[in-house]
Write an enzyme that holds these catalytic residues in place. Structure first.
Site, short mmCIF file in Angstrom:
data_model
loop_
_atom_site.label_atom_id
_atom_site.label_comp_id
_atom_site.label_asym_id
_atom_site.label_seq_id
_atom_site.Cartn_x
_atom_site.Cartn_y
_atom_site.Cartn_z
N THR A 5 0.87 -1.26 -0.10
CA THR A 5 0.04 0.14 0.00
C THR A 5 0.80 1.06 -0.07
O THR A 5 1.66 1.56 0.95
CB THR A 5 -0.97 0.03 1.29
OG1 THR A 5 -1.59 -1.12 1.36
CG2 THR A 5 -1.86 1.23 1.22
N LYS A 44 -7.07 1.26 -2.82
CA LYS A 44 -7.04 0.93 -1.55
C LYS A 44 -7.02 2.05 -0.60
O LYS A 44 -7.23 1.59 0.64
CB LYS A 44 -5.39 0.32 -1.59
CG LYS A 44 -4.96 -0.23 -0.25
CD LYS A 44 -5.59 -1.49 0.37
CE LYS A 44 -5.16 -1.89 1.51
NZ LYS A 44 -3.87 -2.49 1.71
N LYS A 87 0.30 4.88 8.65
CA LYS A 87 0.85 4.96 7.23
C LYS A 87 -0.02 5.42 6.35
O LYS A 87 -0.27 6.24 5.37
CB LYS A 87 2.16 4.29 6.75
CG LYS A 87 2.73 4.35 5.46
CD LYS A 87 2.10 3.24 4.40
CE LYS A 87 2.33 2.05 4.62
NZ LYS A 87 1.71 1.27 3.44
#
Length: 298
Positions: A101, A176, A244
């Site tokens: 990701t 995502k 993150k």
């Protein structure tokens, strides 16, 4: 379409999810070269027949399909564009699949660099955690050239069951972000529901039987709430990586002029957990905030 007989897969990143994904490829008969910064994390794969590569460069030189799933965008950039970078050493006509990701902008940058060198680059982040990786039932969100997506279908089908082509380079990463935004607010609701049940004197396991298959149902409620109740905070997905992801999504939302208060709240709560030393815990450890840390001064 790539054939198994002529494909050698290079796999970079054998962590919580990568280990199971590489294992599934080996089980299907693919030849696999693996690289990880910590070789001990690849020992199980080596015992199952995977071959070790000392650098991403060696992976690129040996493989026809290169899969990466690492921690942060900075790791992705180093692996692909650093001194031993994959895109500088991969064969012309080979395929790279970044399943980390990461940021949509970096996905586009890698795509353009690959195109200059005759290398197909797709961004294909995944969802499903350790369970989905182990069972080969990941959701895979793919961006890049549709022809490359079609060619890689046999590989994707080993790793996941919900495989969707989302569009041009970067579209997988944007998708995502949608996934992580939905999970972030949902995790708050799941934790609050379990803590509420406990404070009301209910049996939380029994409560789950009623609510997990109704309108409140979700992956987090069915798979992570039972871990919360048992006190199991081992990572299916690390808090540090979830933070993150949320920060990437917040930056992208800001760039598009979008306000995301639910996501901002979730990032704030998980950041508090991070300060309390929970970076290496699974995302279900948000439950600890409500149980123990909600009155903390931080």
């Amino acid at each position: 379409m790539v054939s198994q007989e002529n494909s050698i897969i290079g796999f970079v990143g054998t962590g919580v999810m990568g280990n199971s994904m590489a294992k599934n490829l080996l089980a299907k008969g693919y030849r696999v070269f693996v690289y990880n910064r910590t070789k001990t994390k690849a020992e199980e794969l080596l015992s199952l027949g995977a071959k070790w590569a000392d650098t991403p460069k060696e992976v690129a030189e040996k493989a026809t399909i290169i899969i990466t799933i690492v921690g942060y965008p900075s790791d992705v950039e180093e692996i692909y564009l650093g001194e031993n970078g994959i895109l500088f050493h991969a064969k012309k006509g080979s395929y790279t699949i970044d399943m980390t990701t990461s940021t949509p902008s970096l996905a586009k940058k890698l795509f353009e660099e690959g195109k200059k060198r005759g290398i197909y680059v797709v961004d294909a982040p995944v969802s499903g955690g350790d369970i989905g990786a182990r069972e080969g039932k990941l959701s895979i969100m793919v961006g890049g050239e549709e022809a490359a997506f079609q060619a890689l279908a046999p590989v994707f089908e080993v790793l996941g069951t919900n495989i969707v082509y989302q569009g041009e380079s970067g579209a997988g990463q944007h998708t995502k972000m949608c996934n992580q935004i939905a999970i972030a607010s949902n995790m708050i609701g799941v934790c609050e529901a379990i803590v509420y049940a406990e404070k009301a004197g209910l049996n939380p396991d029994t409560v789950l039987k009623s609510i997990s298959t109704g309108a409140a149902g979700s992956f987090s409620l069915s798979n992570l709430a039972p871990r919360m109740i048992k006190g199991d905070f081992e990572p299916g997905f690390y808090i540090k990586h979830f933070i993150k992801d949320m920060r990437i999504a917040l930056e992208e939302a800001k760039f598009m002029g979008m306000n995301a208060p639910g996501l901002q709240l979730a990032e704030n709560l998980y950041s508090r957990l991070s300060k309390l030393g929970e970076d290496e815990s699974g995302t279900q450890a948000l439950y600890k905030y409500y149980q123990h840390y909600s009155n903390s001064a931080i």
